[in-house]
Design a protein around this motif. Structure first.
Motif, PDB file in Angstrom:
ATOM      1  N   LEU A  95       0.787  -1.377  -0.171  1.00 58.51           N
ATOM      2  CA  LEU A  95       0.130  -0.169  -0.066  1.00 58.51           C
ATOM      3  C   LEU A  95       0.818   1.256  -0.042  1.00 58.51           C
ATOM      4  O   LEU A  95       2.150   1.002   0.517  1.00 58.51           O
ATOM      5  CB  LEU A  95      -0.998   0.052   1.199  1.00 58.51           C
ATOM      6  CG  LEU A  95      -0.352  -0.201   2.709  1.00 58.51           C
ATOM      7  CD1 LEU A  95       0.102   1.111   3.279  1.00 58.51           C
ATOM      8  CD2 LEU A  95      -1.023  -1.370   3.538  1.00 58.51           C
ATOM      9  N   PHE A  96       0.130   2.195  -0.306  1.00 57.10           N
ATOM     10  CA  PHE A  96       0.668   3.568  -0.167  1.00 57.10           C
ATOM     11  C   PHE A  96       0.425   4.533   0.807  1.00 57.10           C
ATOM     12  O   PHE A  96      -1.070   4.549   1.212  1.00 57.10           O
ATOM     13  CB  PHE A  96       0.621   4.480  -1.570  1.00 57.10           C
ATOM     14  CG  PHE A  96       1.651   3.889  -2.595  1.00 57.10           C
ATOM     15  CD1 PHE A  96       2.668   4.062  -2.920  1.00 57.10           C
ATOM     16  CD2 PHE A  96       0.781   2.920  -3.600  1.00 57.10           C
ATOM     17  CE1 PHE A  96       3.289   3.712  -3.924  1.00 57.10           C
ATOM     18  CE2 PHE A  96       1.690   2.209  -4.616  1.00 57.10           C
ATOM     19  CZ  PHE A  96       2.875   2.586  -4.885  1.00 57.10           C
ATOM     20  N   VAL A  97       1.134   5.029   1.580  1.00 57.37           N
ATOM     21  CA  VAL A  97       0.777   6.005   2.679  1.00 57.37           C
ATOM     22  C   VAL A  97       1.124   7.476   2.258  1.00 57.37           C
ATOM     23  O   VAL A  97       2.287   7.477   1.813  1.00 57.37           O
ATOM     24  CB  VAL A  97       1.006   5.348   4.093  1.00 57.37           C
ATOM     25  CG1 VAL A  97       0.498   4.177   4.335  1.00 57.37           C
ATOM     26  CG2 VAL A  97       2.833   5.254   4.235  1.00 57.37           C
ATOM     27  N   ALA A  98       0.626   8.157   3.068  1.00 56.61           N
ATOM     28  CA  ALA A  98       1.232   9.810   3.295  1.00 56.61           C
ATOM     29  C   ALA A  98       2.653   9.841   3.688  1.00 56.61           C
ATOM     30  O   ALA A  98       3.044   8.747   4.547  1.00 56.61           O
ATOM     31  CB  ALA A  98       0.222  10.464   3.807  1.00 56.61           C
ATOM     32  N   PRO A  99       3.718  10.585   3.194  1.00 57.79           N
ATOM     33  CA  PRO A  99       4.978  10.650   3.590  1.00 57.79           C
ATOM     34  C   PRO A  99       5.077  10.684   5.138  1.00 57.79           C
ATOM     35  O   PRO A  99       5.849  10.126   5.933  1.00 57.79           O
ATOM     36  CB  PRO A  99       5.415  11.850   2.967  1.00 57.79           C
ATOM     37  CG  PRO A  99       4.814  11.903   1.769  1.00 57.79           C
ATOM     38  CD  PRO A  99       3.244  11.564   2.229  1.00 57.79           C
ATOM     39  N   GLU A 100       4.122  11.332   5.799  1.00 57.95           N
ATOM     40  CA  GLU A 100       4.281  11.785   7.081  1.00 57.95           C
ATOM     41  C   GLU A 100       3.958  10.507   8.189  1.00 57.95           C
ATOM     42  O   GLU A 100       4.493  10.410   8.974  1.00 57.95           O
ATOM     43  CB  GLU A 100       3.468  12.847   7.872  1.00 57.95           C
ATOM     44  CG  GLU A 100       2.038  13.154   7.537  1.00 57.95           C
ATOM     45  CD  GLU A 100       1.278  13.656   6.159  1.00 57.95           C
ATOM     46  OE1 GLU A 100       0.133  13.609   6.042  1.00 57.95           O
ATOM     47  OE2 GLU A 100       2.248  13.633   5.230  1.00 57.95           O
ATOM     48  N   VAL A 101       2.944   9.616   7.424  1.00 61.13           N
ATOM     49  CA  VAL A 101       2.659   8.314   8.026  1.00 61.13           C
ATOM     50  C   VAL A 101       3.792   7.399   8.036  1.00 61.13           C
ATOM     51  O   VAL A 101       4.158   6.892   9.029  1.00 61.13           O
ATOM     52  CB  VAL A 101       1.325   7.777   7.507  1.00 61.13           C
ATOM     53  CG1 VAL A 101       0.883   6.398   7.902  1.00 61.13           C
ATOM     54  CG2 VAL A 101       0.323   8.882   7.646  1.00 61.13           C
ATOM     55  N   LYS A 102       4.286   7.447   6.961  1.00 65.53           N
ATOM     56  CA  LYS A 102       5.622   6.357   6.802  1.00 65.53           C
ATOM     57  C   LYS A 102       6.669   6.863   7.795  1.00 65.53           C
ATOM     58  O   LYS A 102       7.406   6.156   8.418  1.00 65.53           O
ATOM     59  CB  LYS A 102       6.340   6.594   5.366  1.00 65.53           C
ATOM     60  CG  LYS A 102       7.354   5.741   5.029  1.00 65.53           C
ATOM     61  CD  LYS A 102       7.112   4.161   5.380  1.00 65.53           C
ATOM     62  CE  LYS A 102       8.112   3.579   4.620  1.00 65.53           C
ATOM     63  NZ  LYS A 102       9.252   3.034   5.607  1.00 65.53           N
TER      64      LYS A 102
ATOM     65  N   SER B 161     -17.130   8.042   2.816  1.00 63.03           N
ATOM     66  CA  SER B 161     -17.361   7.642   1.367  1.00 63.03           C
ATOM     67  C   SER B 161     -17.591   8.954   0.687  1.00 63.03           C
ATOM     68  O   SER B 161     -18.287   9.647   0.978  1.00 63.03           O
ATOM     69  CB  SER B 161     -18.730   6.843   1.191  1.00 63.03           C
ATOM     70  OG  SER B 161     -18.920   6.529  -0.108  1.00 63.03           O
ATOM     71  N   GLY B 162     -16.966   9.060  -0.512  1.00 59.76           N
ATOM     72  CA  GLY B 162     -16.957  10.210  -1.586  1.00 59.76           C
ATOM     73  C   GLY B 162     -16.022  11.163  -0.907  1.00 59.76           C
ATOM     74  O   GLY B 162     -15.820  12.005  -1.834  1.00 59.76           O
ATOM     75  N   ASP B 163     -15.369  11.124   0.195  1.00 60.47           N
ATOM     76  CA  ASP B 163     -14.321  11.999   0.525  1.00 60.47           C
ATOM     77  C   ASP B 163     -13.130  11.972  -0.276  1.00 60.47           C
ATOM     78  O   ASP B 163     -12.748  10.901  -0.675  1.00 60.47           O
ATOM     79  CB  ASP B 163     -13.749  11.945   1.936  1.00 60.47           C
ATOM     80  CG  ASP B 163     -14.841  12.557   2.834  1.00 60.47           C
ATOM     81  OD1 ASP B 163     -15.927  13.071   2.644  1.00 60.47           O
ATOM     82  OD2 ASP B 163     -14.750  12.241   4.170  1.00 60.47           O
ATOM     83  N   THR B 164     -12.435  12.692  -0.514  1.00 62.13           N
ATOM     84  CA  THR B 164     -11.117  12.934  -1.210  1.00 62.13           C
ATOM     85  C   THR B 164      -9.969  12.642  -0.064  1.00 62.13           C
ATOM     86  O   THR B 164      -9.893  13.590   0.766  1.00 62.13           O
ATOM     87  CB  THR B 164     -10.708  14.274  -2.019  1.00 62.13           C
ATOM     88  OG1 THR B 164     -11.771  14.398  -2.981  1.00 62.13           O
ATOM     89  CG2 THR B 164      -9.428  14.218  -2.728  1.00 62.13           C
ATOM     90  N   LEU B 165      -9.242  11.628  -0.143  1.00 61.98           N
ATOM     91  CA  LEU B 165      -8.032  11.482   0.608  1.00 61.98           C
ATOM     92  C   LEU B 165      -6.892  12.486   0.530  1.00 61.98           C
ATOM     93  O   LEU B 165      -6.904  13.212  -0.476  1.00 61.98           O
ATOM     94  CB  LEU B 165      -7.575  10.059   0.438  1.00 61.98           C
ATOM     95  CG  LEU B 165      -8.321   8.969   0.732  1.00 61.98           C
ATOM     96  CD1 LEU B 165      -7.502   7.727   0.162  1.00 61.98           C
ATOM     97  CD2 LEU B 165      -8.864   8.835   2.242  1.00 61.98           C
ATOM     98  N   PRO B 166      -6.361  12.802   1.629  1.00 59.30           N
ATOM     99  CA  PRO B 166      -5.188  13.886   1.468  1.00 59.30           C
ATOM    100  C   PRO B 166      -4.327  13.448   0.397  1.00 59.30           C
ATOM    101  O   PRO B 166      -3.863  12.200   0.251  1.00 59.30           O
ATOM    102  CB  PRO B 166      -4.473  13.712   2.977  1.00 59.30           C
ATOM    103  CG  PRO B 166      -5.623  13.298   3.904  1.00 59.30           C
ATOM    104  CD  PRO B 166      -6.552  12.341   3.054  1.00 59.30           C
ATOM    105  N   GLY B 167      -4.033  14.316  -0.285  1.00 60.16           N
ATOM    106  CA  GLY B 167      -2.851  14.138  -1.336  1.00 60.16           C
ATOM    107  C   GLY B 167      -3.436  13.625  -2.647  1.00 60.16           C
ATOM    108  O   GLY B 167      -2.772  13.246  -3.658  1.00 60.16           O
ATOM    109  N   LEU B 168      -4.808  13.337  -2.888  1.00 57.95           N
ATOM    110  CA  LEU B 168      -5.311  12.846  -4.131  1.00 57.95           C
ATOM    111  C   LEU B 168      -6.426  14.013  -4.764  1.00 57.95           C
ATOM    112  O   LEU B 168      -7.064  14.706  -3.799  1.00 57.95           O
ATOM    113  CB  LEU B 168      -6.157  11.585  -3.806  1.00 57.95           C
ATOM    114  CG  LEU B 168      -5.408  10.400  -3.347  1.00 57.95           C
ATOM    115  CD1 LEU B 168      -6.254   9.215  -3.071  1.00 57.95           C
ATOM    116  CD2 LEU B 168      -4.289  10.033  -4.413  1.00 57.95           C
ATOM    117  N   THR B 169      -6.539  14.024  -5.919  1.00 59.50           N
ATOM    118  CA  THR B 169      -7.583  14.669  -6.612  1.00 59.50           C
ATOM    119  C   THR B 169      -9.033  13.981  -6.426  1.00 59.50           C
ATOM    120  O   THR B 169      -8.966  12.791  -6.105  1.00 59.50           O
ATOM    121  CB  THR B 169      -7.362  15.133  -8.061  1.00 59.50           C
ATOM    122  OG1 THR B 169      -7.159  13.832  -8.705  1.00 59.50           O
ATOM    123  CG2 THR B 169      -5.881  15.573  -8.372  1.00 59.50           C
TER     124      THR B 169
END
Length: 84
Positions: free
Chosen positions: A18-25, A66-74
């Motif tokens: 999976l991919f996570v936000a850089p701050e999470v990593k 549901s329907g929310d845009t995740l941080p870092g995604l369009t």
């Protein structure tokens, strides 16, 4: 890394890619370094620490709706490119 985190031979497991936000990593890496543990142990501990609420989802977790845009995604699901 300590051998205390070694799973017994034959323990069932599945791959998780999976991919996570850089701050999470960065947090995962920091926790792993402080605990002298592999990142899989940190992720498993975090998931197991969540206590399900009435809706079955962990209480206190800020999960996207549901329907929310995740941080870092369009909205289209593409990764936002930010210039440095």
């Amino acid at each position: 890394m300590s051998s205390q985190y070694r799973r017994p031979r034959g323990t069932p497991k599945v791959a998780l890619n999976l991919f996570v936000a850089p701050e999470v990593k960065e947090l995962i890496d920091d926790y792993a370094a402080r605990a002298n543990a592999p990142i899989w142990a940190i992720v498993e501990a975090a998931i197991r620490a969540g206590k399900p609420g009435a809706d079955g989802l962990p209480e206190g977790w800020d999960l996207p709706k549901s329907g929310d845009t995740l941080p870092g995604l369009t909205r289209e699901g593409r990764i936002e490119r930010r210039s440095a």
